[in-house]
Design a protein around this motif. Structure first.
Motif, PDB file in Angstrom:
ATOM      1  N   GLU A   1      -4.254  -3.120  23.298  1.00 45.76           N
ATOM      2  CA  GLU A   1      -5.032  -2.628  22.170  1.00 45.76           C
ATOM      3  C   GLU A   1      -4.673  -1.181  21.849  1.00 45.76           C
ATOM      4  N   HIS A   2      -4.517  -0.893  20.539  1.00 48.88           N
ATOM      5  CA  HIS A   2      -4.114   0.443  20.106  1.00 48.88           C
ATOM      6  C   HIS A   2      -4.777   0.770  18.771  1.00 48.88           C
ATOM      7  N   ALA A   3      -5.218   2.016  18.638  1.00 50.17           N
ATOM      8  CA  ALA A   3      -5.727   2.537  17.372  1.00 50.17           C
ATOM      9  C   ALA A   3      -4.771   3.620  16.905  1.00 50.17           C
ATOM     10  N   GLU A   4      -4.355   3.567  15.652  1.00 47.45           N
ATOM     11  CA  GLU A   4      -3.306   4.472  15.190  1.00 47.45           C
ATOM     12  C   GLU A   4      -3.379   4.658  13.682  1.00 47.45           C
ATOM     13  N   VAL A   5      -2.962   5.829  13.227  1.00 47.09           N
ATOM     14  CA  VAL A   5      -2.735   6.056  11.800  1.00 47.09           C
ATOM     15  C   VAL A   5      -1.279   5.697  11.534  1.00 47.09           C
ATOM     16  N   SER A   6      -1.050   4.729  10.678  1.00 43.47           N
ATOM     17  CA  SER A   6       0.304   4.211  10.500  1.00 43.47           C
ATOM     18  C   SER A   6       1.008   4.773   9.269  1.00 43.47           C
ATOM     19  N   LEU A   7       0.256   5.324   8.296  1.00 45.08           N
ATOM     20  CA  LEU A   7       0.912   5.732   7.053  1.00 45.08           C
ATOM     21  C   LEU A   7       0.090   6.778   6.307  1.00 45.08           C
ATOM     22  N   ILE A   8       0.776   7.797   5.818  1.00 51.64           N
ATOM     23  CA  ILE A   8       0.259   8.708   4.801  1.00 51.64           C
ATOM     24  C   ILE A   8       1.315   8.727   3.698  1.00 51.64           C
ATOM     25  N   SER A   9       0.918   8.422   2.475  1.00 54.87           N
ATOM     26  CA  SER A   9       1.919   8.187   1.440  1.00 54.87           C
ATOM     27  C   SER A   9       1.472   8.766   0.104  1.00 54.87           C
ATOM     28  N   VAL A  10       2.450   9.209  -0.674  1.00 51.57           N
ATOM     29  CA  VAL A  10       2.210   9.594  -2.059  1.00 51.57           C
ATOM     30  C   VAL A  10       3.277   8.921  -2.923  1.00 51.57           C
ATOM     31  N   ALA A  11       2.836   8.260  -3.961  1.00 51.32           N
ATOM     32  CA  ALA A  11       3.749   7.555  -4.867  1.00 51.32           C
ATOM     33  C   ALA A  11       3.369   7.874  -6.293  1.00 51.32           C
ATOM     34  N   GLY A  12       4.335   7.785  -7.182  1.00 55.30           N
ATOM     35  CA  GLY A  12       4.010   8.094  -8.559  1.00 55.30           C
ATOM     36  C   GLY A  12       5.079   7.720  -9.548  1.00 55.30           C
ATOM     37  N   LYS A  13       4.720   7.878 -10.813  1.00 55.03           N
ATOM     38  CA  LYS A  13       5.631   7.637 -11.924  1.00 55.03           C
ATOM     39  C   LYS A  13       5.455   8.771 -12.926  1.00 55.03           C
ATOM     40  N   TRP A  14       6.542   9.438 -13.215  1.00 54.32           N
ATOM     41  CA  TRP A  14       6.534  10.521 -14.201  1.00 54.32           C
ATOM     42  C   TRP A  14       7.194   9.991 -15.466  1.00 54.32           C
ATOM     43  N   GLN A  15       6.379   9.740 -16.477  1.00 55.02           N
ATOM     44  CA  GLN A  15       6.869   9.186 -17.736  1.00 55.02           C
ATOM     45  C   GLN A  15       7.236  10.334 -18.662  1.00 55.02           C
ATOM     46  N   PHE A  16       8.546  10.589 -18.804  1.00 54.83           N
ATOM     47  CA  PHE A  16       9.010  11.691 -19.638  1.00 54.83           C
ATOM     48  C   PHE A  16       8.936  11.360 -21.121  1.00 54.83           C
ATOM     49  N   SER A  17       9.216  10.110 -21.438  1.00 51.08           N
ATOM     50  CA  SER A  17       9.175   9.633 -22.814  1.00 51.08           C
ATOM     51  C   SER A  17       8.890   8.144 -22.772  1.00 51.08           C
ATOM     52  N   GLU A  18       8.857   7.514 -23.930  1.00 48.08           N
ATOM     53  CA  GLU A  18       8.574   6.080 -23.961  1.00 48.08           C
ATOM     54  C   GLU A  18       9.605   5.281 -23.179  1.00 48.08           C
ATOM     55  N   SER A  19      10.827   5.782 -23.097  1.00 49.87           N
ATOM     56  CA  SER A  19      11.915   5.022 -22.489  1.00 49.87           C
ATOM     57  C   SER A  19      12.364   5.550 -21.129  1.00 49.87           C
TER      58      SER A  19
ATOM     59  N   VAL B   1       3.491  11.994 -19.018  1.00 47.85           N
ATOM     60  CA  VAL B   1       2.377  11.437 -18.258  1.00 47.85           C
ATOM     61  C   VAL B   1       2.805  11.314 -16.802  1.00 47.85           C
ATOM     62  N   LEU B   2       1.960  11.805 -15.904  1.00 54.29           N
ATOM     63  CA  LEU B   2       2.216  11.709 -14.474  1.00 54.29           C
ATOM     64  C   LEU B   2       1.134  10.855 -13.838  1.00 54.29           C
ATOM     65  N   ASP B   3       1.532   9.714 -13.277  1.00 54.55           N
ATOM     66  CA  ASP B   3       0.641   8.822 -12.530  1.00 54.55           C
ATOM     67  C   ASP B   3       0.968   8.965 -11.057  1.00 54.55           C
ATOM     68  N   MET B   4      -0.034   9.245 -10.222  1.00 49.51           N
ATOM     69  CA  MET B   4       0.200   9.377  -8.786  1.00 49.51           C
ATOM     70  C   MET B   4      -0.832   8.566  -8.016  1.00 49.51           C
ATOM     71  N   ARG B   5      -0.415   8.115  -6.827  1.00 52.83           N
ATOM     72  CA  ARG B   5      -1.324   7.389  -5.942  1.00 52.83           C
ATOM     73  C   ARG B   5      -1.169   7.932  -4.522  1.00 52.83           C
ATOM     74  N   PHE B   6      -2.279   8.311  -3.923  1.00 50.43           N
ATOM     75  CA  PHE B   6      -2.288   8.770  -2.541  1.00 50.43           C
ATOM     76  C   PHE B   6      -2.844   7.644  -1.664  1.00 50.43           C
ATOM     77  N   GLU B   7      -2.260   7.481  -0.486  1.00 47.61           N
ATOM     78  CA  GLU B   7      -2.645   6.354   0.363  1.00 47.61           C
ATOM     79  C   GLU B   7      -2.603   6.753   1.838  1.00 47.61           C
ATOM     80  N   VAL B   8      -3.621   6.318   2.582  1.00 49.57           N
ATOM     81  CA  VAL B   8      -3.667   6.513   4.036  1.00 49.57           C
ATOM     82  C   VAL B   8      -4.062   5.181   4.671  1.00 49.57           C
ATOM     83  N   LYS B   9      -3.365   4.818   5.748  1.00 46.19           N
ATOM     84  CA  LYS B   9      -3.688   3.584   6.476  1.00 46.19           C
ATOM     85  C   LYS B   9      -3.951   3.909   7.948  1.00 46.19           C
ATOM     86  N   ALA B  10      -5.071   3.399   8.445  1.00 48.04           N
ATOM     87  CA  ALA B  10      -5.400   3.482   9.869  1.00 48.04           C
ATOM     88  C   ALA B  10      -5.534   2.064  10.395  1.00 48.04           C
ATOM     89  N   ASN B  11      -5.103   1.839  11.628  1.00 49.08           N
ATOM     90  CA  ASN B  11      -5.012   0.472  12.157  1.00 49.08           C
ATOM     91  C   ASN B  11      -5.585   0.339  13.551  1.00 49.08           C
TER      92      ASN B  11
END
Length: 452
Positions: free
Chosen positions: A85-103, A39-49
């Motif tokens: 005052e500033h406007a900026e994109v601070s983060l582009i991120s990809v995170a995840g968990k690759w579950q190979f087996s139960e353990s 099972v592959l769980d992934m999360r994509f994230e972008v932050k603008a500030n």
């Protein structure tokens, strides 16, 4: 370092390289196998500030003329990293968990831009492997009690076990900035019992001691001087900020030189209806500070090198009043949840080669389940530095005490979009008394999950 710590270090050190090679072999097998049962769980994230930083400028205790001898700024001021005052994109991120087996699972997080974690801001890595570790077994998060006893072990780069997991602000408090903002690399093992008791043991590289501002941008600590020495017209517009000492981002995986030993023991309690939850964790870390630690994009060295400028021409005798090289941290965490209300608090006492300091932080939040979910947050943090720097030391703010109150509100517009509005009210205890510095920050966060 006490005798018992040296004994443990000598005993496990020959096995660290073997453990790393073994983990790579374990990882190579699942990566080349068919995906059946994985099972592959992934999360994509972008932050603008949108950021509005109040301009604050402090005169140092005396002119710092020796900085000009190494290509630096000979002015005697420390000031806000980037005011206005500033406007900026601070983060582009990809995170995840690759579950190979139960353990067995692989966890990873890769950040691009990562503006608010870069230190120095202008010259640090623009792409960073924030976390990458292989874990065997189950590790349970704060306030969650397993139905049966469990043990785990993990190897790689991962969050410190006392770190607050669910921050509801983009900013950090002074205590979480100074003591445990960043991941460490090495080995961690632990147990979680159905009775509520749990324990953690880590053997890691140890985060280098460095300097940064406590607001959004770390500042250009050493990078302006570094750029000036490597080419013309490369000065950044960013200042070094109202900086304090902190445990900085890890840059390598090295368990052979001055490793850090950490231990934690905790207890969790849940009410029968799961409406009330308490988690208490006591922890301790210990390592020897290195003579110097190299960091990306700055000529300044971390650890003891940052404390002693006596070898710089014109700065003879300019050093913080440290002695020896031992670094210790002891602390206590308390989590409490009651329905939609949650509390996190942390106390840490640190000794940096005789430079003593301690800090306390508490964060309160409440989830309002309206047509859209709104979560107000308030956090109070304080840092006390029990040492003094010499008159000609270029960063007098190292010795200043801090008080910081963060006010925030989270607005969940949908499952994918969140707006975080926050206001930081900083106070620093200078030679002239308590002085304010403030920052307003709005974050638009987009997240998208993927699972297969």
């Amino acid at each position: 370092m006490p005798i018992y710590t040296n004994t443990i270090v000598r005993a496990i050190q020959p096995y660290t390289q073997l453990a790393l090679k073994t983990s790579l072999l374990l990882l190579a097998g699942p990566l080349t196998m068919p995906a059946l049962g994985q099972v592959l769980d992934m999360r994509f994230e972008v932050k603008a500030n949108y950021r509005d930083s109040e301009q604050v400028r402090f005169r140092a205790q005396s002119p710092i003329s020796f900085l000009s001898s190494i290509g630096g700024d000979s002015s005697s001021f420390i000031e806000t990293v980037e005011e206005g005052e500033h406007a900026e994109v601070s983060l582009i991120s990809v995170a995840g968990k690759w579950q190979f087996s139960e353990s067995l699972q692989l966890n990873f997080k890769v950040d691009a831009i990562d503006l608010y974690d870069r230190n120095p801001t202008s010259t640090d890595n623009k792409i960073d492997i924030d976390a990458f570790f292989l874990r065997y077994g189950d590790r349970f998060s704060a306030t969650k009690i397993p139905s049966k006893n469990s043990v785990y072990a993990q190897l790689g780069k991962f969050k410190k076990f006392e770190q607050q997991r669910e921050r509801r602000t983009e900013s950090y408090g002074v205590v979480s900035t100074v003591f445990n903002r960043f991941e460490d690399s090495g080995v961690e093992t632990g147990f979680d019992l159905s009775s509520g008791f749990y324990g953690r043991l880590s053997y890691t590289t140890g985060n280098p001691v460095f300097t940064r501002d406590v607001n959004a941008l770390a500042g250009n600590n050493g990078s302006q001087d570094f750029q000036a020495l490597t080419g013309p017209n490369t000065y950044s517009t960013l200042n070094s900020g109202i900086a304090t000492l902190y445990d900085a981002e890890i840059e390598d995986f090295d368990l052979s030189s001055d490793p850090e030993l950490g231990v934690g023991l905790g207890y969790r309690w849940n009410s029968i209806n799961q409406n009330q939850k308490i988690d208490v964790l006591a922890f301790h870390y210990q390592r020897d500070l290195s003579k110097t630690r190299e960091l990306k994009g700055t000529f300044l060295g971390g650890d003891l090198d940052l404390f002693d400028l006596s070898e710089v021409p014109g700065a003879e005798g300019v050093r913080l009043p440290f002695s020896g090289n031992e670094k210790t941290e002891s602390g206590l965490n308390v989590w409490y949840n009651s329905g939609d209300f949650s509390l996190f608090s942390q106390y840490v006492k640190q000794d940096l080669a005789g430079l003593d300091r301690d800090g306390f932080e508490i964060e309160l939040s409440y989830v309002l389940d309206l047509p859209i979910t709104i979560t107000p947050v308030v956090r109070y943090s304080r840092l006390n530095n029990d040492f003094s720097s010499p008159q000609r030391f270029p960063t007098p703010s190292f010795q200043w005490d801090w008080r910081k109150v963060d006010y925030a509100v989270n607005i969940d517009l949908s499952d994918n979009f969140r707006v975080i509005v926050e206001y930081a009210d900083n106070e620093v205890l200078t030679a002239g008394g308590w002085k304010d510095q403030r920052e307003f920050l709005v974050t638009l966060r987009w997240q998208q999950s993927y699972k297969r």
